[in-house]
Design a protein around this motif. Structure first.
Motif, mmCIF file in Angstrom:
data_model
loop_
_atom_site.group_PDB
_atom_site.id
_atom_site.type_symbol
_atom_site.label_atom_id
_atom_site.label_comp_id
_atom_site.label_asym_id
_atom_site.label_seq_id
_atom_site.Cartn_x
_atom_site.Cartn_y
_atom_site.Cartn_z
ATOM 1 N N GLY A 1 -14.528 9.798 -6.459
ATOM 2 C CA GLY A 1 -14.820 8.452 -5.963
ATOM 3 C C GLY A 1 -15.934 8.420 -4.939
ATOM 4 O O GLY A 1 -16.098 7.421 -4.254
ATOM 5 N N MET B 1 2.786 12.878 2.502
ATOM 6 C CA MET B 1 3.574 12.569 1.304
ATOM 7 C C MET B 1 4.665 13.625 1.117
ATOM 8 O O MET B 1 5.802 13.317 0.759
ATOM 9 C CB MET B 1 2.642 12.528 0.079
ATOM 10 N N PRO C 1 13.144 7.191 -7.496
ATOM 11 C CA PRO C 1 11.947 6.336 -7.632
ATOM 12 C C PRO C 1 11.345 5.897 -6.309
ATOM 13 O O PRO C 1 10.398 5.126 -6.311
ATOM 14 C CB PRO C 1 12.490 5.119 -8.402
ATOM 15 N N TYR D 1 7.027 7.270 -4.708
ATOM 16 C CA TYR D 1 5.735 6.594 -4.870
ATOM 17 C C TYR D 1 5.637 5.259 -4.127
ATOM 18 O O TYR D 1 4.599 4.974 -3.519
ATOM 19 C CB TYR D 1 5.408 6.413 -6.361
ATOM 20 N N PRO D 2 6.697 4.400 -4.152
ATOM 21 C CA PRO D 2 6.543 3.118 -3.435
ATOM 22 C C PRO D 2 6.269 3.308 -1.947
ATOM 23 O O PRO D 2 5.449 2.594 -1.369
ATOM 24 C CB PRO D 2 7.899 2.428 -3.646
ATOM 25 N N TRP E 1 4.930 6.009 -0.514
ATOM 26 C CA TRP E 1 3.571 6.563 -0.377
ATOM 27 C C TRP E 1 2.543 5.431 -0.456
ATOM 28 O O TRP E 1 1.572 5.393 0.294
ATOM 29 C CB TRP E 1 3.268 7.558 -1.508
ATOM 30 N N LEU E 2 2.803 4.503 -1.391
ATOM 31 C CA LEU E 2 1.859 3.414 -1.639
ATOM 32 C C LEU E 2 1.891 2.400 -0.495
ATOM 33 O O LEU E 2 0.849 2.059 0.078
ATOM 34 C CB LEU E 2 2.238 2.731 -2.965
ATOM 35 N N LEU F 1 -2.237 7.424 1.192
ATOM 36 C CA LEU F 1 -3.543 7.736 0.570
ATOM 37 C C LEU F 1 -4.324 6.466 0.258
ATOM 38 O O LEU F 1 -5.542 6.448 0.320
ATOM 39 C CB LEU F 1 -3.351 8.534 -0.732
ATOM 40 N N VAL F 2 -3.579 5.415 -0.124
ATOM 41 C CA VAL F 2 -4.230 4.157 -0.507
ATOM 42 C C VAL F 2 -4.179 3.206 0.686
ATOM 43 O O VAL F 2 -3.088 2.943 1.198
ATOM 44 C CB VAL F 2 -3.464 3.492 -1.680
ATOM 45 N N PRO F 3 -5.301 2.688 1.165
ATOM 46 C CA PRO F 3 -5.236 1.727 2.269
ATOM 47 C C PRO F 3 -4.384 0.505 1.888
ATOM 48 O O PRO F 3 -4.463 0.024 0.747
ATOM 49 C CB PRO F 3 -6.693 1.313 2.475
ATOM 50 N N VAL G 1 -5.731 -2.816 0.160
ATOM 51 C CA VAL G 1 -6.038 -3.044 -1.262
ATOM 52 C C VAL G 1 -4.793 -3.486 -2.040
ATOM 53 O O VAL G 1 -4.883 -3.832 -3.216
ATOM 54 C CB VAL G 1 -6.650 -1.788 -1.957
ATOM 55 N N PRO H 1 -1.425 -5.944 -2.951
ATOM 56 C CA PRO H 1 -1.199 -7.398 -2.903
ATOM 57 C C PRO H 1 -0.652 -7.819 -1.532
ATOM 58 O O PRO H 1 0.096 -7.059 -0.906
ATOM 59 C CB PRO H 1 -0.145 -7.622 -4.001
#
Lengths: 261, 256
Positions: free
Chosen positions: B46, B62, B171, B174-175, B177-178, B183-185, B188, B190
């Motif tokens: 990226g 994580m 499960p 990932y939620p 972490w997100l 890792l993801v600002p 970005v 919703p």
């Protein structure tokens, strides 16, 4: 005919036995919600970094979604027999153990296909990907090929359970490596060549490639080589699993280590 | 003073216990390295190689969360399976003082992941460990571990009421972490996810580490992380006491 019966009925019986401890809540949480969240994570990460479009991550992660059910399922097909003390009974069977264990993979592969299709549906609905209706049968074929290859990959790992105690470490690490090496989340041209080369021999890689080609409207003829390669990879793991099962079975009989944990 | 001693010795004992498991150690070390490698190639693809240190820190965090999620989520269940739940509940201390060391130990052993991803990044990918505020990074990491240990107590006390807690835990990797922006600002995502992210201690812990790595006001994030974690600790302690009384009255303490 009896061999087909052994594969079909034997596999289904073993799969039903699994649900003695797997509950619907666990199924939904682990196998449906988990892969969907994984897809969203990588789609948003890829979107933010500008690595690829949403379709790249949706299709890749949908194919990969089968891996949790198939890799761990294939491993459990062997490892759980040992864990629950029934491995000796299976190995005493007068029928081919190779056929018995191959049969165990089929329900897991079917389950993997269902999970992959669900994840693809959720990804397209939540992130708004449009797939041409004409591509759907081909994509279903790619998902099925990926699931089957993953199941035999899992069986190969499960076969290691006849020889090594902590096969779950191997399965967990292998499942994590599929994320990295199959080009599902990092475009293969961005991986070092040696990583991309390893990926060629792993399940999912070629199925994801086929699914992406089909979704881009290239038609089944364009995706056929990738689909064929995925099936070849699956067949390779099926053979490897059969060899390992036979070798480790003979070794564990000789060393009387069949039931040791 | 004796409560602090109980917590300290208990945490050390459970951390040693967890560190004896080759399965736990292998997963705590290897899987974060795979995730760190994945993050490095994604960030390079990226065109954001200047953020590789952030990627390594994020991947490590994580791993810490995974350790807390599965370790703390299954803390009570694991004691049941080992046949030690009645013994620790018979201890003449409050339940929170015997369970908190278990969850704190999962966060402490989770730091193996953070250390491993930083070392991996330095040795394999030559990522320079140029933290904007090295000392504050250390403070943020300690706050993260303490905060996640307290959050782990809430997980342990909540999951104990659910027969198949791992169905919920599996499960949740990932939620979090997100939503926590590891890792993801968060920007970005919703907008409806913002209030959920704001009440997670992991969000503020990740933010503190990121600010210490790339620059920013670290202390407010550490403060909010610890405040939310303390609230989790109080709620978790209340739930744990309530669960213990119910289980003792019903005679179901050791039943899984």
């Amino acid at each position: 005919m009896t061999t087909l019966r052994l594969i079909g009925v034997g596999g289904l019986l073993a799969y039903r036995a699994l649900f003695n401890w797997t509950t619907p809540a666990m199924y939904v949480g682990t196998l449906l919600a988990g892969p969907t969240f994984q897809l969203l994570f990588f789609a948003y990460l890829g979107r933010q970094l500008g690595v690829a479009d949403d379709g790249f991550f949706i299709l890749g992660n949908a194919v990969l979604a089968a891996s949790s059910a198939c890799v761990f399922g294939g491993t459990m097909a062997v490892a759980n027999e040992r864990r629950y003390g029934t491995l000796g009974h299976v190995l005493l069977s007068p029928r081919s153990r190779t056929v018995i264990f191959w049969g165990r993979v089929l329900p897991y592969a079917g389950n993997g296909l269902l999970i992959a299709a669900f994840t693809l549906l959720m990804g397209t609905l939540m992130l708004g990907l449009r797939i041409p209706p004409a591509a759907l049968p081909g994509i279903a074929l790619a998902l099925a090929a990926g699931s089957l290859a993953c199941g035999f990959f899992g069986l190969t790992l499960g076969a290691l359970g006849l020889r090594f105690r902590d096969v779950w470490v191997v399965s967990n690490v292998s499942a994590a490596l599929l994320l990295l090496l199959t080009g599902v989340n990092v475009p293969r041209e961005n991986l070092p060549p040696w990583m991309a080369d390893i990926g060629q021999f792993l399940p999912i890689t070629h199925a994801a490639e086929a699914a992406r080609l089909l979704a881009a409207g290239h038609g089944l003829a364009s995706a056929a080589p990738a689909l064929g390669t995925e099936l070849l990879v699956g067949a390779g793991y099926a053979l490897l699993a059969a060899v390992l099962l036979r070798v480790f079975e003979a070794e564990s009989r000789r060393r009387a280590s069949l039931e040791t944990r | 003073m004796s409560a602090v001693r109980t917590l300290g010795i208990g945490t050390l004992m459970h951390a040693k216990h967890l560190s004896r498991s080759s399965f736990e150690i292998a997963l705590a070390l290897i899987i974060p390295l795979v995730q760190a490698t994945l993050a490095v190639y994604l960030f390079r693809a990226g065109d954001e190689p200047h953020r590789l240190l952030e990627a390594a820190v994020g991947a490590g965090l994580m791993g810490v969360w995974s350790s807390v999620l599965f370790g703390s989520g299954g803390a009570i269940q694991n004691q049941r399976w080992q046949g030690t739940l009645e013994m620790i509940m018979l201890a003449p201390r409050r339940p929170v003082l015997v369970v908190l060391p278990i969850t704190a130990a999962t966060a402490l052993t989770g730091t193996y992941a953070l250390l491993a991803t930083l070392l991996w990044g330095r040795l394999i990918y030559g990522i320079r460990l140029d933290f904007a505020h090295p000392l504050r990074f250390l403070a943020a990491a300690l706050a993260c571990v303490a905060g996640l240990g307290m959050f782990g107590l809430l997980l342990a006390s909540t999951f104990v009421l659910i027969r198949n807690a791992n169905a919920l835990a599996n499960p949740l990797d990932y939620p979090i972490w997100l939503l926590s922006g590891m890792l993801v600002p968060i920007s970005v995502l919703p907008s409806w996810t913002a209030p959920i992210a704001a009440v997670l201690p992991t969000t503020w812990g990740a933010r503190a580490l990121r600010e210490a790595t790339s620059g920013g006001p670290v202390w407010p994030s550490i403060g909010i992380c610890l405040a939310i974690s303390t609230a989790c600790l109080i709620l978790g302690a209340f739930l744990l006491t309530s669960f213990e009384r119910r289980a003792r009255a019903a005679g179901t303490l050791a039943l899984s």
